[in-house]
Design a protein around this motif. Sequence first.
Motif, PDB file in Angstrom:
ATOM      1  N   MET A   1     -34.468  -6.993  14.143  1.00 19.74           N
ATOM      2  CA  MET A   1     -34.336  -8.255  13.419  1.00 19.74           C
ATOM      3  C   MET A   1     -32.887  -8.732  13.411  1.00 19.74           C
ATOM      4  O   MET A   1     -31.964  -7.956  13.160  1.00 19.74           O
ATOM      5  CB  MET A   1     -34.803  -8.082  11.973  1.00 19.74           C
ATOM      6  N   LEU A   2     -32.703 -10.023  13.663  1.00 22.05           N
ATOM      7  CA  LEU A   2     -31.411 -10.655  13.469  1.00 22.05           C
ATOM      8  C   LEU A   2     -31.303 -11.057  12.001  1.00 22.05           C
ATOM      9  O   LEU A   2     -32.185 -11.761  11.481  1.00 22.05           O
ATOM     10  CB  LEU A   2     -31.271 -11.895  14.356  1.00 22.05           C
ATOM     11  N   ALA A   3     -30.261 -10.609  11.300  1.00 22.60           N
ATOM     12  CA  ALA A   3     -30.123 -10.882   9.873  1.00 22.60           C
ATOM     13  C   ALA A   3     -29.151 -12.036   9.631  1.00 22.60           C
ATOM     14  O   ALA A   3     -28.062 -12.084  10.216  1.00 22.60           O
ATOM     15  CB  ALA A   3     -29.650  -9.634   9.139  1.00 22.60           C
ATOM     16  N   VAL A   4     -29.559 -12.987   8.767  1.00 14.04           N
ATOM     17  CA  VAL A   4     -28.661 -14.035   8.276  1.00 14.04           C
ATOM     18  C   VAL A   4     -28.726 -13.996   6.759  1.00 14.04           C
ATOM     19  O   VAL A   4     -29.755 -13.655   6.183  1.00 14.04           O
ATOM     20  CB  VAL A   4     -29.073 -15.434   8.801  1.00 14.04           C
ATOM     21  N   ALA A   5     -27.614 -14.316   6.111  1.00  9.59           N
ATOM     22  CA  ALA A   5     -27.521 -14.174   4.658  1.00  9.59           C
ATOM     23  C   ALA A   5     -27.306 -15.534   4.000  1.00  9.59           C
ATOM     24  O   ALA A   5     -26.539 -16.364   4.488  1.00  9.59           O
ATOM     25  CB  ALA A   5     -26.388 -13.226   4.288  1.00  9.59           C
ATOM     26  N   LEU A   6     -27.991 -15.750   2.864  1.00 10.10           N
ATOM     27  CA  LEU A   6     -27.801 -16.944   2.050  1.00 10.10           C
ATOM     28  C   LEU A   6     -26.976 -16.584   0.825  1.00 10.10           C
ATOM     29  O   LEU A   6     -27.285 -15.605   0.132  1.00 10.10           O
ATOM     30  CB  LEU A   6     -29.152 -17.525   1.611  1.00 10.10           C
ATOM     31  N   PRO A   7     -25.946 -17.359   0.506  1.00  9.05           N
ATOM     32  CA  PRO A   7     -25.105 -17.050  -0.665  1.00  9.05           C
ATOM     33  C   PRO A   7     -25.805 -17.410  -1.966  1.00  9.05           C
ATOM     34  O   PRO A   7     -26.749 -18.201  -1.994  1.00  9.05           O
ATOM     35  CB  PRO A   7     -23.876 -17.935  -0.438  1.00  9.05           C
ATOM     36  N   ASP A   8     -25.351 -16.814  -3.055  1.00 12.69           N
ATOM     37  CA  ASP A   8     -25.833 -17.202  -4.381  1.00 12.69           C
ATOM     38  C   ASP A   8     -25.459 -18.658  -4.652  1.00 12.69           C
ATOM     39  O   ASP A   8     -24.508 -19.194  -4.072  1.00 12.69           O
ATOM     40  CB  ASP A   8     -25.217 -16.307  -5.458  1.00 12.69           C
TER      41      ASP A   8
END
Length: 607
Positions: free
Chosen positions: A474-481
């Motif tokens: 899986m390619l991971a992308v992160a969303l900020p708070d």
Amino acid sequence: MARYRKGINRVTTETALAQARSALESGRSFAKAAMPEEIANSWQRCRSMGLDPRAAPEEAVVSHRELTAARQARDQLMRIVRPELELLSSQIAGTNFMCAFADETGVVLDAIMDPEFSASDCARAIRPGSVWREELRGTNALGLALHRRRTSLVTGGEHFFACHAAVSCVSAPIFASDGTIAGLLDASSEVAERQVHTAALVNLAATNIENRLFAEAHRGDIILQFHPRAEYLPTQSVGMIALDQAGRITGANRASARMLPAAGFATAKRFGDLFREEFQSLLRKLVQGEIVRLSEWMNAGFFARLHPVVPPERVAGQGVFLSAPARVRKARRHRGLVWDDDLVRDALRVASRAMAMGQPVCIQGAPGTGKTAFAEVVHGQAKPDTPLIVIDCRRLSDGWGAGGLGPSSRSSPAPDGGGTLVLENVAALVGESAQDLGDCLKDLRQGGDNWSVLATDRGGQDTERLRSLAGMTMLAVALPDLAARTDFDKIARAMLAHLSPDHTLSTKALRLLAEMDRPGNLADLRDHLRVLAATCPTGVIRDGHVAQVFPPQDRTARACQKCEGTPIRRQRGLEIRRMFRECQCNTALTARRLGVSRNTVYAHLKD
């Protein structure tokens, strides 16, 4: 030299319009050649109805009850219109603008405007509930489009009433599948120079809405899309004809009328009245997902395909992912969300590119950061015309694979073109349910159905669990708070516009909202805005109201400065503040319950 002549022509036109305007206001005959013909005709109609261009127009506004009833009666239409209205407002965003939707009687039902425009006199006139028919408001774009049944542009002094000269408007009618006007889109601004460009955007938005209305109205029919150029089939410029199983025409959109010979189109009852091909043999190719060639009787050629959006009832019968309705749901349409933060935009770009290449993506973030909504946006960019299915893994129990979602239940193929599978809360999978999902994912990857996989998690272990389930990298992308996002103001305003179009937020109110602690991120913000909209009168929500409804915890946990020095007074002050919290920050109710005046309550809440 050409630019000089253009400038001279514009000045000459403006001078001629000013002279015609002067004649209109003095009651004399005006030069019709000084303005577009439709404006001159509208001025004549307004005069004949006894309107005075120097007077103030009638303040025509329906009651709140009538406005609510009108919105409820058009609930399905407004659900289709609102995303287009939000997109239109983002496309023309700048200074001093607004976008509005009105019903077929000229009553404004919804509006989005920027803070600068909302402070203007125009905003107070063009508000939900206001009526903009020509006989009430004189020459204006919305009323003119309603009268002419076509897109209309009215700039500055072309308005009949002099008090409207500061604004320029463009309005486009939205037609239902039966040819009646279902509503109108309007864009208004005090910057006249960009209205020609805005007109193209308004027309496109109206066409998008019309095509969606057409698809909804003919959900049980066969919808044929056609265009002279194959590459235009995925666009909104396609002709659409609805037919029953026997080839009888049940409806057609406006683009169809433009593409086909007028005489034949007006009298056509069956597919064969328009095209040379035999309908049933053509249909067998279309249902296989083929793009076919059509020839109308004057020998013009077209490319054609079936409408690609599969209706829910068809998906339920064909797609394995909807065979367990208690545990599997279709994706929601998330309203009031924007993605204008730099980190979020970068994550969106990377995820969309990866998904287009067939790479599974894991969207990481804390609860309420919009992971599923983000997944829907990624799907919309990479596979807009295919199904999107969301599975909450917490609701899958052992043994569901054999009777619902697993590969053994695939009695019929998934829809042509595949789709997107969004897996929520993968870490909740244990035992047989985890194995069932792993088998299903492996089957998807090997079956050639072109299904993409997106997952959402809080980071770390869920990504590893997916890799162990189906052998996926899986390619991971992160969303900020939410607290770390730079587009908080836009998010809050967009959410509030969807929840209550009659309310706006002041800048100071936005600052107070941004400082609040929100463990639930976007979900908490939406709840806070609902409370504010429910408790604040229609109009601008200011910082005082936010502070009253959501007082800081440290402020209500201690007494005011005047009471701190005396134990008895301190206890009394704390009691008032405790009761204020219990009464949901309602000052009048707090005063009644404690038997004190509202001024006493206010005095203990000042600091």
